[in-house]
Design an enzyme around this catalytic site. Structure first.
Site, mmCIF file in Angstrom:
data_model
loop_
_atom_site.group_PDB
_atom_site.id
_atom_site.type_symbol
_atom_site.label_atom_id
_atom_site.label_comp_id
_atom_site.label_asym_id
_atom_site.label_seq_id
_atom_site.Cartn_x
_atom_site.Cartn_y
_atom_site.Cartn_z
ATOM 1 N N ASN A 164 84.542 61.741 109.482
ATOM 2 C CA ASN A 164 84.418 62.176 108.234
ATOM 3 C C ASN A 164 84.191 61.351 107.599
ATOM 4 O OD1 ASN A 164 85.379 64.086 106.695
ATOM 5 N ND2 ASN A 164 86.909 63.964 108.271
ATOM 6 N N MET A 191 96.297 56.806 106.808
ATOM 7 C CA MET A 191 97.238 57.096 107.469
ATOM 8 C C MET A 191 98.331 56.876 106.364
ATOM 9 S SD MET A 191 96.549 59.579 109.191
ATOM 10 C CE MET A 191 97.951 60.294 109.878
ATOM 11 N N ARG A 192 98.196 55.651 105.288
ATOM 12 C CA ARG A 192 99.712 55.596 104.369
ATOM 13 C C ARG A 192 99.620 55.991 103.126
ATOM 14 N NH1 ARG A 192 102.514 52.753 107.799
ATOM 15 N NH2 ARG A 192 102.972 51.468 105.979
ATOM 16 N N HIS A 218 92.009 66.729 103.404
ATOM 17 C CA HIS A 218 92.590 67.362 104.474
ATOM 18 C C HIS A 218 92.160 68.529 105.474
ATOM 19 C CE1 HIS A 218 97.582 68.267 105.211
ATOM 20 N NE2 HIS A 218 96.969 69.363 105.308
ATOM 21 N N GLU A 232 101.958 63.248 94.654
ATOM 22 C CA GLU A 232 102.649 64.053 95.924
ATOM 23 C C GLU A 232 102.178 63.675 97.029
ATOM 24 O OE1 GLU A 232 104.103 68.332 95.945
ATOM 25 O OE2 GLU A 232 103.669 67.270 93.790
ATOM 26 N N ASP A 257 98.979 64.988 99.705
ATOM 27 C CA ASP A 257 98.144 66.070 99.828
ATOM 28 C C ASP A 257 98.573 67.679 98.098
ATOM 29 O OD1 ASP A 257 97.005 66.022 102.155
ATOM 30 O OD2 ASP A 257 98.762 66.650 103.816
ATOM 31 N N ALA A 312 83.797 72.392 109.691
ATOM 32 C CA ALA A 312 84.036 72.103 108.216
ATOM 33 C C ALA A 312 84.058 71.066 107.217
ATOM 34 C CB ALA A 312 84.998 73.680 107.791
#
Ligand code: GRF
Length: 222
Positions: free
Chosen positions: A21, A97-98, A116, A150, A152, A180
Site C-alpha cells: 500500500n 501492526m501496533r 483495513h 477503538e 478498525d 482494490a
C-alpha cells in the site's frame, strides 16, 4: 487540510511489513500535480520490506522500534518527533501492526487514516480473510477510514467491494482485495488532500463525489 491550489499535503506513512500500500501511495504521489507528497516513512520493524520502497523513492525512512522503548508513550513520542520534524499533516497507516494509544488518536484526531481489508464494520481485527471465508459472505472488500482509539473504527472515507468466489483460498481472496486496496488508498488520500472530506457527527461527507449508483451483486444475478 490543503486544497489543490496550495502546497501538497505532507504525509507520513507508518508501516510494519511488505509495504504494497505504501508503494501505491508512493506511485500516486509521484504523479504530476498530485495534491499530496510523502514526507517520511516510519517502520516499527527494521526488516520491513516497505522501507526499501521508500528508500528507492528517496523518501526519508526511519525505524522506530517499539522494543526500544519502555512503554507505548515513549514509542509514540519518538514517532511523533519524526512526524513533527517532517511537518507531517496527515498520517497514513499502511499495514502498521501496533495499536495506537487513545492519546495518540486524540492528538492526531482527523489526521490519521488507515486501510483495513474488509468492509467495516464487518470483520475488524486480524485474520480477516480467514473469517470472511468461514462466515461465507459473498462480498468483502476494503475500507479506508479515519482512526479512532477503538481498533478498525472511525469515519469511513472510501470502501471498495470485492466478490468472494467459491474456490477462494485466503491467499486468492487477499490478493483480490489487495488490488482494490491499491486503488482505494490513493483515492482516499486524493480526496483528503483536495480538501473534499468533511466529518460531521462521525460520518464523512465527500464534496462532489462521483457515485456509482448501481448495486453490485455476488454472485451475479439476471
Ligand atoms: C493490507 O492488507 C492492509 O489492508 C492491512 O495490512 C495489509 C498491509 O499490506 N492493514 P501491505 O504492507 O501494504 O502490503
Amino acid at each position: 487540510m490543503a486544497s489543490a491550489s496550495s502546497a501538497p499535503l505532507k504525509v507520513g506513512v507508518l508501516i510494519s511489513g511488505r509495504g504494497s500500500n505504501l508503494q501505491a501511495l508512493i506511485a500516486v504521489c509521484a504523479a504530476t500535480g498530485f495534491p499530496a507528497q510523502i514526507a517520511c516513512v516510519i517502520s516499527n520493524k527494521a526488516d520491513a520490506k516497505g522501507l526499501d520502497h521508500a528508500r528507492k523513492a528517496n523518501i526519508p525512512a526511519f525505524v522506530v522500534s517499539h522494543k526500544d522503548y519502555a512503554d507505548k508513550a515513549g514509542f509514540e513520542a519518538a514517532m511523533e518527533a519524526v512526524l513533527e520534524r517532517h511537518q507531517v499533516q496527515l498520517v497514513c497507516l499502511a499495514g502498521f501492526m501496533r495499536l495506537l494509544s487513545a492519546g495518540f488518536a486524540e492528538r492526531w484526531r482527523d489526521r490519521v487514516i488507515n486501510i483495513h481489508p474488509s468492509l467495516l464494520p464487518a470483520f475488524p481485527g486480524l485474520d480477516v480473510h480467514e473469517k470472511v471465508l468461514a462466515y461465507g459472505v459473498k462480498l468483502t472488500g476494503c475500507t479506508v477510514h479515519f482512526v479512532r482509539a477503538e481498533m478498525d473504527h472511525g469515519p469511513i472515507i472510501v470502501q471498495a467491494a470485492v466478490p468472494v468466489l467459491a474456490d477462494d483460498t485466503e491467499e486468492t481472496l487477499a490478493a483480490r482485495v489487495l488490488q482494490a486496496e491499491h486503488k482505494a488508498y490513493p483515492a482516499a488520500l486524493r480526496l483528503i488532500a483536495e480538501g473534499r472530506v468533511n466529518i460531521i457527527d462521525e460520518r464523512t461527507f465527500i464534496a462532489d463525489a462521483a457515485i456509482a449508483g448501481e448495486a453490485f451483486f455476488s454472485p451475479k444475478v439476471r
